[in-house]
Design a protein around this motif. Structure first.
Motif, PDB file in Angstrom:
ATOM      1  N   SER A   1      21.890  16.147  57.405  1.00  0.00           N
ATOM      2  CA  SER A   1      22.178  17.513  56.986  1.00  0.00           C
ATOM      3  C   SER A   1      22.118  17.645  55.465  1.00  0.00           C
ATOM      4  CB  SER A   1      23.564  17.935  57.478  1.00  0.00           C
ATOM      5  OG  SER A   1      23.613  17.945  58.888  1.00  0.00           O
ATOM      6  N   MET A   2      21.855  18.839  55.025  1.00  0.00           N
ATOM      7  CA  MET A   2      21.833  19.131  53.595  1.00  0.00           C
ATOM      8  C   MET A   2      23.226  18.913  52.998  1.00  0.00           C
ATOM      9  SD  MET A   2      21.046  22.788  51.707  1.00  0.00           S
ATOM     10  CE  MET A   2      19.266  22.803  51.899  1.00  0.00           C
ATOM     11  N   THR A   3      23.269  18.353  51.814  1.00  0.00           N
ATOM     12  CA  THR A   3      24.546  18.114  51.129  1.00  0.00           C
ATOM     13  C   THR A   3      24.892  19.328  50.262  1.00  0.00           C
ATOM     14  OG1 THR A   3      23.496  17.119  49.189  1.00  0.00           O
ATOM     15  CG2 THR A   3      24.026  15.650  51.051  1.00  0.00           C
ATOM     16  N   PRO A   4      26.168  19.481  49.906  1.00  0.00           N
ATOM     17  CA  PRO A   4      26.550  20.591  49.011  1.00  0.00           C
ATOM     18  C   PRO A   4      25.800  20.556  47.682  1.00  0.00           C
ATOM     19  CG  PRO A   4      28.500  19.645  50.046  1.00  0.00           C
ATOM     20  CD  PRO A   4      27.349  18.755  50.413  1.00  0.00           C
ATOM     21  N   GLU A   5      25.536  19.355  47.165  1.00  0.00           N
ATOM     22  CA  GLU A   5      24.794  19.233  45.902  1.00  0.00           C
ATOM     23  C   GLU A   5      23.362  19.742  46.058  1.00  0.00           C
ATOM     24  OE1 GLU A   5      28.269  16.867  46.009  1.00  0.00           O
ATOM     25  OE2 GLU A   5      26.504  16.745  47.328  1.00  0.00           O
ATOM     26  N   GLN A   6      22.734  19.413  47.183  1.00  0.00           N
ATOM     27  CA  GLN A   6      21.374  19.897  47.434  1.00  0.00           C
ATOM     28  C   GLN A   6      21.356  21.410  47.593  1.00  0.00           C
ATOM     29  OE1 GLN A   6      20.606  17.366  50.860  1.00  0.00           O
ATOM     30  NE2 GLN A   6      19.087  16.182  49.721  1.00  0.00           N
ATOM     31  N   ALA A   7      22.396  21.949  48.230  1.00  0.00           N
ATOM     32  CA  ALA A   7      22.483  23.401  48.399  1.00  0.00           C
ATOM     33  C   ALA A   7      22.617  24.103  47.052  1.00  0.00           C
ATOM     34  CB  ALA A   7      23.668  23.745  49.305  1.00  0.00           C
ATOM     35  N   THR A   8      23.364  23.512  46.144  1.00  0.00           N
ATOM     36  CA  THR A   8      23.522  24.089  44.803  1.00  0.00           C
ATOM     37  C   THR A   8      22.194  24.081  44.057  1.00  0.00           C
ATOM     38  OG1 THR A   8      25.825  23.331  44.701  1.00  0.00           O
ATOM     39  CG2 THR A   8      24.757  23.873  42.616  1.00  0.00           C
TER      40      THR A   8
ATOM     41  N   HIS B   1      22.947  22.954  58.117  1.00  0.00           N
ATOM     42  CA  HIS B   1      23.723  22.818  59.356  1.00  0.00           C
ATOM     43  C   HIS B   1      23.873  24.166  60.069  1.00  0.00           C
ATOM     44  CE1 HIS B   1      26.791  21.468  62.172  1.00  0.00           C
ATOM     45  NE2 HIS B   1      27.546  22.500  61.808  1.00  0.00           N
ATOM     46  N   VAL B   2      23.613  24.154  61.382  1.00  0.00           N
ATOM     47  CA  VAL B   2      23.823  25.332  62.227  1.00  0.00           C
ATOM     48  C   VAL B   2      24.784  24.954  63.342  1.00  0.00           C
ATOM     49  CG1 VAL B   2      22.787  27.047  63.746  1.00  0.00           C
ATOM     50  CG2 VAL B   2      21.530  26.253  61.727  1.00  0.00           C
ATOM     51  N   ASP B   3      25.959  25.550  63.326  1.00  0.00           N
ATOM     52  CA  ASP B   3      26.962  25.267  64.347  1.00  0.00           C
ATOM     53  C   ASP B   3      26.518  25.855  65.687  1.00  0.00           C
ATOM     54  OD1 ASP B   3      30.058  24.316  64.271  1.00  0.00           O
ATOM     55  OD2 ASP B   3      29.744  25.836  65.811  1.00  0.00           O
ATOM     56  N   ALA B   4      27.030  25.274  66.764  1.00  0.00           N
ATOM     57  CA  ALA B   4      26.676  25.739  68.109  1.00  0.00           C
ATOM     58  C   ALA B   4      27.066  27.197  68.322  1.00  0.00           C
ATOM     59  CB  ALA B   4      27.342  24.852  69.163  1.00  0.00           C
ATOM     60  N   VAL B   5      28.168  27.634  67.694  1.00  0.00           N
ATOM     61  CA  VAL B   5      28.593  29.024  67.882  1.00  0.00           C
ATOM     62  C   VAL B   5      27.624  29.999  67.206  1.00  0.00           C
ATOM     63  CG1 VAL B   5      31.025  28.418  68.159  1.00  0.00           C
ATOM     64  CG2 VAL B   5      30.131  28.922  65.867  1.00  0.00           C
ATOM     65  N   ILE B   6      26.948  29.545  66.136  1.00  0.00           N
ATOM     66  CA  ILE B   6      25.942  30.383  65.477  1.00  0.00           C
ATOM     67  C   ILE B   6      24.715  30.523  66.374  1.00  0.00           C
ATOM     68  CG2 ILE B   6      24.382  30.566  63.510  1.00  0.00           C
ATOM     69  CD1 ILE B   6      27.217  31.191  62.779  1.00  0.00           C
TER      70      ILE B   6
ATOM     71  N   MET C   1      16.735  32.174  63.235  1.00  0.00           N
ATOM     72  CA  MET C   1      17.485  30.957  62.956  1.00  0.00           C
ATOM     73  C   MET C   1      16.927  30.244  61.719  1.00  0.00           C
ATOM     74  SD  MET C   1      20.054  29.194  64.096  1.00  0.00           S
ATOM     75  CE  MET C   1      20.274  29.327  65.875  1.00  0.00           C
ATOM     76  N   ARG C   2      15.607  30.172  61.648  1.00  0.00           N
ATOM     77  CA  ARG C   2      14.971  29.496  60.511  1.00  0.00           C
ATOM     78  C   ARG C   2      15.263  30.231  59.202  1.00  0.00           C
ATOM     79  NH1 ARG C   2      10.146  29.822  62.388  1.00  0.00           N
ATOM     80  NH2 ARG C   2       9.073  31.107  60.846  1.00  0.00           N
ATOM     81  N   ALA C   3      15.153  31.558  59.243  1.00  0.00           N
ATOM     82  CA  ALA C   3      15.412  32.345  58.036  1.00  0.00           C
ATOM     83  C   ALA C   3      16.882  32.275  57.635  1.00  0.00           C
ATOM     84  CB  ALA C   3      14.993  33.790  58.264  1.00  0.00           C
ATOM     85  N   SER C   4      17.778  32.203  58.607  1.00  0.00           N
ATOM     86  CA  SER C   4      19.215  32.126  58.302  1.00  0.00           C
ATOM     87  C   SER C   4      19.542  30.825  57.584  1.00  0.00           C
ATOM     88  CB  SER C   4      20.034  32.234  59.591  1.00  0.00           C
ATOM     89  OG  SER C   4      19.860  33.499  60.197  1.00  0.00           O
ATOM     90  N   ARG C   5      18.874  29.739  57.965  1.00  0.00           N
ATOM     91  CA  ARG C   5      19.074  28.468  57.258  1.00  0.00           C
ATOM     92  C   ARG C   5      18.706  28.611  55.785  1.00  0.00           C
ATOM     93  NH1 ARG C   5      17.397  25.738  62.345  1.00  0.00           N
ATOM     94  NH2 ARG C   5      18.959  24.126  62.808  1.00  0.00           N
ATOM     95  N   VAL C   6      17.557  29.220  55.526  1.00  0.00           N
ATOM     96  CA  VAL C   6      17.106  29.390  54.142  1.00  0.00           C
ATOM     97  C   VAL C   6      18.043  30.321  53.384  1.00  0.00           C
ATOM     98  CG1 VAL C   6      15.252  30.288  52.684  1.00  0.00           C
ATOM     99  CG2 VAL C   6      14.692  28.911  54.688  1.00  0.00           C
ATOM    100  N   PHE C   7      18.464  31.403  54.026  1.00  0.00           N
ATOM    101  CA  PHE C   7      19.332  32.380  53.367  1.00  0.00           C
ATOM    102  C   PHE C   7      20.674  31.763  52.999  1.00  0.00           C
ATOM    103  CE2 PHE C   7      21.648  36.477  53.022  1.00  0.00           C
ATOM    104  CZ  PHE C   7      20.749  37.150  52.206  1.00  0.00           C
ATOM    105  N   ALA C   8      21.169  30.873  53.869  1.00  0.00           N
ATOM    106  CA  ALA C   8      22.419  30.174  53.567  1.00  0.00           C
ATOM    107  C   ALA C   8      22.253  29.295  52.325  1.00  0.00           C
ATOM    108  CB  ALA C   8      22.851  29.327  54.759  1.00  0.00           C
ATOM    109  N   ALA C   9      21.150  28.529  52.279  1.00  0.00           N
ATOM    110  CA  ALA C   9      20.895  27.675  51.117  1.00  0.00           C
ATOM    111  C   ALA C   9      20.659  28.507  49.862  1.00  0.00           C
ATOM    112  CB  ALA C   9      19.687  26.781  51.389  1.00  0.00           C
ATOM    113  N   LEU C  10      20.069  29.689  50.038  1.00  0.00           N
ATOM    114  CA  LEU C  10      19.830  30.603  48.919  1.00  0.00           C
ATOM    115  C   LEU C  10      21.152  31.032  48.288  1.00  0.00           C
ATOM    116  CD1 LEU C  10      16.941  31.626  48.119  1.00  0.00           C
ATOM    117  CD2 LEU C  10      17.595  33.829  49.065  1.00  0.00           C
ATOM    118  N   ASN C  11      22.186  31.066  49.124  1.00  0.00           N
ATOM    119  CA  ASN C  11      23.525  31.433  48.659  1.00  0.00           C
ATOM    120  C   ASN C  11      24.377  30.214  48.304  1.00  0.00           C
ATOM    121  OD1 ASN C  11      23.771  34.462  48.918  1.00  0.00           O
ATOM    122  ND2 ASN C  11      23.042  33.973  50.957  1.00  0.00           N
TER     123      ASN C  11
END
Length: 323
Positions: free
Chosen positions: A2-9, A223-228, A258-268
């Motif tokens: 999974s992507m790390t917080p540092e990578q997300a930043t 990371h995408v949780d099962a509830v998402i 789902m794919r776009a939501s992953r990118v949008f999360a990392a964008l934030n």
């Protein structure tokens, strides 16, 4: 992994610089630019439907300049042929062999201007390119550049001499958006700096094209949780059972959200997806994939209104989402 917080930043910082750079050309349209960057980093394509003169071409050009990539503009007309897009094989008398001459689709960002003015046969020439990132000419497969993105435009006002995009082609676009007119403050700023045409204003590149490919690969590890996943599935299912809808969202559409939501999360700056990411992208990703019932269309119901209502009626996950 999974992507790390540092990578997300790092991801959010680079993407933010691209958005800021493009906003020099498209003033006051931060969210639309973020959608375009999200589509690019999701390895998807963007359809812009808007009236003339709102900056559709400027957006595509600024995106290409920002990522130090190549760009080509294809002006779609009724006499445009598929070979004008993909390229053709030309016989060389000296070598007595056919040489493939690449068309304008062999570029990092392709602007398909007024795509609905070309015939359906020519429109379909983009289908394989958009889905497979490749074209086949005379039985030979040719890979396209990486990254590869199509930004198509169409004018909703003038419908004479146009060909409506079929559902199969609309489904290939990850998102559909509208730029719209700028607000008063942005308009004043545009007028104050309007001494030169926007096409003559060069933008400095922010990142090389190779970094975009790296970021797209990194975004898949958000990371995408099962509830998402359950929330997205319920939202898509609701489009298929809505009374105003004749044809709901496809599986491709659900995967695209789902794919776009992953990118949008990392964008934030986050390494996990939240329900708000899904809500922010539901309309641009899902609305254009709906085929409304004829009676609903007659009553003035729009796909955007249907998706917005379904977002209200579909409860998001109650549990806190993080990893």
């Amino acid at each position: 992994m999974s992507m790390t917080p540092e990578q997300a930043t790092w991801f959010a910082d680079v993407a933010g610089r691209i958005v800021t750079n493009v906003e020099q050309v498209l003033l006051g349209k931060t969210f639309v630019i973020r959608l375009a960057v999200t589509a690019m980093l999701s390895e998807g394509h963007l359809l812009l439907e808007d009236v003339p003169g709102t900056g559709k071409t400027s957006l595509a050009r600024a995106m290409a300049q920002s990522v130090q990539g190549s760009t080509n503009r294809i002006q779609f007309t009724p006499d445009l042929l598929p070979g004008d897009i993909t390229g053709i094989s030309v016989y060389d008398q000296r070598t007595q062999e056919f040489d493939f001459h690449r068309g304008p689709v062999f570029s990092n960002i392709v602007l398909a201007d007024e795509i609905n003015r070309a015939s359906p046969k020519t429109q379909s020439a983009l289908l394989e390119a958009m889905e497979e990132s490749a074209v086949t000419v005379d039985g030979v497969n040719h890979r396209l550049a990486a990254p590869f993105m199509v930004i198509a435009t169409q004018n909703p006002v003038e419908q004479a001499g146009t060909y409506r995009l079929p559902e199969a082609q609309l489904d290939r676009f990850l998102m559909k958006a509208s730029i719209g007119y700028p607000d008063h403050a942005a308009t004043v700023k545009i007028l104050e700096t309007s001494s030169a045409p926007s096409a003559s204003v060069p933008l400095a590149s922010v990142v090389p094209a190779a970094t975009i490919t790296e970021m797209a690969a990194l975004a898949r590890s958000v990371h995408v949780d099962a509830v998402i996943a359950d929330y997205v599935a319920r939202l898509v299912d609701s489009t298929r059972s809505a009374s105003e809808v004749r044809l709901g969202v496809s599986v491709r559409g659900a995967m695209g959200l789902m794919r776009a939501s992953r990118v949008f999360a990392a964008l934030n700056g986050r390494h996990y997806v939240t329900p708000d990411d899904v809500k922010s992208l539901a309309v641009p990703v899902l609305a254009h994939r709906l085929v409304l019932d004829a009676e609903a269309e007659f009553d003035g119901v729009s796909p955007t209104a249907v998706v917005s209502q379904l977002l209200v009626e579909t409860p998001p996950p109650a549990d806190r989402v993080a990893s």
